[in-house]
Design a protein around this motif. Structure first.
Motif, mmCIF file in Angstrom:
data_model
loop_
_atom_site.group_PDB
_atom_site.id
_atom_site.type_symbol
_atom_site.label_atom_id
_atom_site.label_comp_id
_atom_site.label_asym_id
_atom_site.label_seq_id
_atom_site.Cartn_x
_atom_site.Cartn_y
_atom_site.Cartn_z
ATOM 1 N N ILE A 275 43.678 -89.908 -70.569
ATOM 2 C CA ILE A 275 42.732 -89.575 -71.643
ATOM 3 C C ILE A 275 43.233 -90.178 -72.963
ATOM 4 O O ILE A 275 42.480 -90.817 -73.698
ATOM 5 N N ASP A 276 44.517 -89.982 -73.237
ATOM 6 C CA ASP A 276 45.113 -90.586 -74.443
ATOM 7 C C ASP A 276 44.899 -92.099 -74.448
ATOM 8 O O ASP A 276 44.408 -92.666 -75.420
ATOM 9 N N GLU B 107 43.689 -89.340 -82.701
ATOM 10 C CA GLU B 107 43.885 -88.022 -82.098
ATOM 11 C C GLU B 107 44.009 -87.002 -83.222
ATOM 12 O O GLU B 107 44.803 -87.189 -84.143
ATOM 13 N N ILE C 205 43.154 -83.255 -77.109
ATOM 14 C CA ILE C 205 43.290 -82.465 -75.878
ATOM 15 C C ILE C 205 43.939 -81.173 -76.332
ATOM 16 O O ILE C 205 45.061 -81.190 -76.843
ATOM 17 N N ALA D 93 39.539 -81.766 -73.196
ATOM 18 C CA ALA D 93 39.606 -83.041 -73.914
ATOM 19 C C ALA D 93 38.269 -83.188 -74.600
ATOM 20 O O ALA D 93 37.217 -83.158 -73.949
#
Ligand code: ATP
Ligand code: MG
Length: 427
Positions: A137-138, A148, A199, A220
């Protein structure tokens, strides 16, 4: 000699190796002791002969004792991972007491002993997949230039219909609530960063005891300025496909331990099928399931519809009236909202929910009032529509739902290290 992991020893195939880990299995014979040693990477069989200076120690070893081992590794077809180490030096770091977990324990007992069961090969494999999901996901969002930006956890009010699923906490002399979703704060923040994700833990006092709901789970979430529903669903299917392909790449051994069919997962590539809510009802009707238009899909219905697909399904345009207040109506058909859910395969249910966001303060207020919700709590949020308001959209993906699906778990509780549900917040 330097210690290497069990997997590195297996890769080395021959020669002298030094490993350390825990006794996973032991079998004591008259003249030899078989030990299967595990570490975070894998397991390997080791054999201690009666002429070893630590023969007495080897005979006292119980499961989960921690040891350091030095010896020769060689191929042995009978060993569980195909190789065996002939132990020359054994150093017992700790003699374990009798381990309370044996075979055939009830699910509840394993949950009571979660602090020990976390060592099991099953949970170890799941947690590795989970770690890959986080990283994927990152990677996915960073590659696309997203920032983020984690949310506040204490909030003054809920975002998901609030009320019954809010966890209330004492906040000095006031009351606060644990976050249910990052979304309202994300919407405020896109005016600064435009493309953001996080997240984060989410808390929902879910009173239903389903195998898909946790009280504390990780979501997320992504929010994007200038993006419409079409762009949003494309992003969602690309994210899920990327996660699946990363898990296949990094965790094939873990998936095998978990009994997952990798060939089936390989097919999870974009594009995913799309249906509107209304089309889903038509399809269900053909299956003999009649749902009055306007009712939300229940899990049984989601499961039934998924029998027709071998990729996750994107369902769009749910009835406006059953959606959260910030999901806008479709200008082409005001009875439905510009929103979507993504449903996973094989009964794993909804993994993503997302939408465009309503830009009309008036519409949102009208909706909240109709549901007798307090509009006062949202005044700060309405401010975001007063200063350079722009179209934007976002979604939330349930990390544990995705992990459950990819790991073929019976219950979402095994997708998180220490599950919290209505009936459990210990250990
Ligand atoms: P559901 O109808 O399954 O309760 P929801 O519509 O309440 O889901 P959203 O508010 O859209 O869910 O949240 C986004 C995602 O977070 C969901 O698609 C799901 O994957 C996940 N999720 C929601 N609630 C939970 C929960 N209690 N435990 C684990 N994951 C959850
Ligand atoms: Mg819910």
């Amino acid at each position: 000699m330097e210690f290497i992991s069990v997997q590195e020893a297996l890769n080395k195939k021959k020669g002298k190796v030094a490993i350390r880990g825990w006794v996973y299995r032991e079998r004591k014979l008259k003249d030899k002791v078989f030990l299967v040693i595990r570490d975070s990477s894998n397991v390997i069989q080791c054999i201690v002969n009666s002429n070893n200076t630590k023969w007495n120690d080897a005979n006292k070893l119980l499961i989960e004792s921690s040891v350091e081992i030095f010896g020769d590794i060689y191929k042995d077809k009978r060993a569980p991972t195909g190789y065996e180490i002939k132990v020359e030096k054994l150093n017992v770091v700790h003699f374990a007491e009798k381990f309370p977990i044996t075979e055939d324990q009830s699910q509840e007992f394993l949950l009571d002993k979660r602090h020990l069961w976390i060592r099991s090969r099953k949970l170890t494999a799941v947690m590795k997949v989970r770690s890959t999901v986080f990283r994927a996901i990152d990677d996915f969002f960073f590659k696309q230039g997203y920032y983020e930006m984690p949310p506040p956890i204490f909030t003054p009010a809920g975002s998901e219909g609030g009320g019954p699923t809010l966890f209330e906490v004492k906040y000095f002399n006031d009351k606060a609530y644990l976050t249910q979703s990052w979304q309202l704060y994300a919407e405020a923040s896109i005016f600064s960063l435009e493309k953001i994700f996080c997240i984060s833990p989410c808390f929902r006092a879910e009173r239903s005891k389903t195998s898909r709901h946790l009280a504390e789970f990780w979501m997320a979430e992504v929010e994007t300025a200038w993006q419409d529903l079409d762009g949003l669903t494309k992003q969602a299917e690309e994210l899920v496909s990327f996660i699946v392909q990363e898990v296949i790449k990094n965790n094939s051994g873990d998936l095998k331990i978990l009994g997952q069919d990798i060939e089936k997962l390989k097919k999870i590539k974009v594009p995913f099928p799309r249906l509107t809510y209304t089309e889903v009802l038509k399809m269900l009707k053909k299956d003999g399931i009649k749902i009055p238009w306007g009712k939300d899909l229940r899990t049984v219905e989601e499961d039934k519809i998924m029998e027709h697909f071998d990729k996750p399904l994107i369902v769009t345009h749910y009835p406006k009236d059953i959606m959260a207040f910030y999901k806008p109506k479709d200008p082409k058909n005001p009875k439905v909202a510009l929103c979507f859910d993504m449903l996973a395969l094989e009964g794993y249910g909804e993994i993503i929910g997302g939408s465009e966001r309503d830009l009309s303060i008036e519409e949102m207020k009208k909706f909240l009032k109709k549901k007798s919700d307090n509009t006062k709590n949202y005044e700060w949020y309405f401010d975001t529509r007063k200063y350079g308001s722009i179209p934007h959209s976002g979604f939330g993906l349930g990390v544990e739902r995705v992990v459950s699906w990819l790991c073929k778990l019976d219950n979402i509780k095994d997708a998180i290290p220490f599950p919290r549900t209505m009936l459990r917040f210990k250990p």
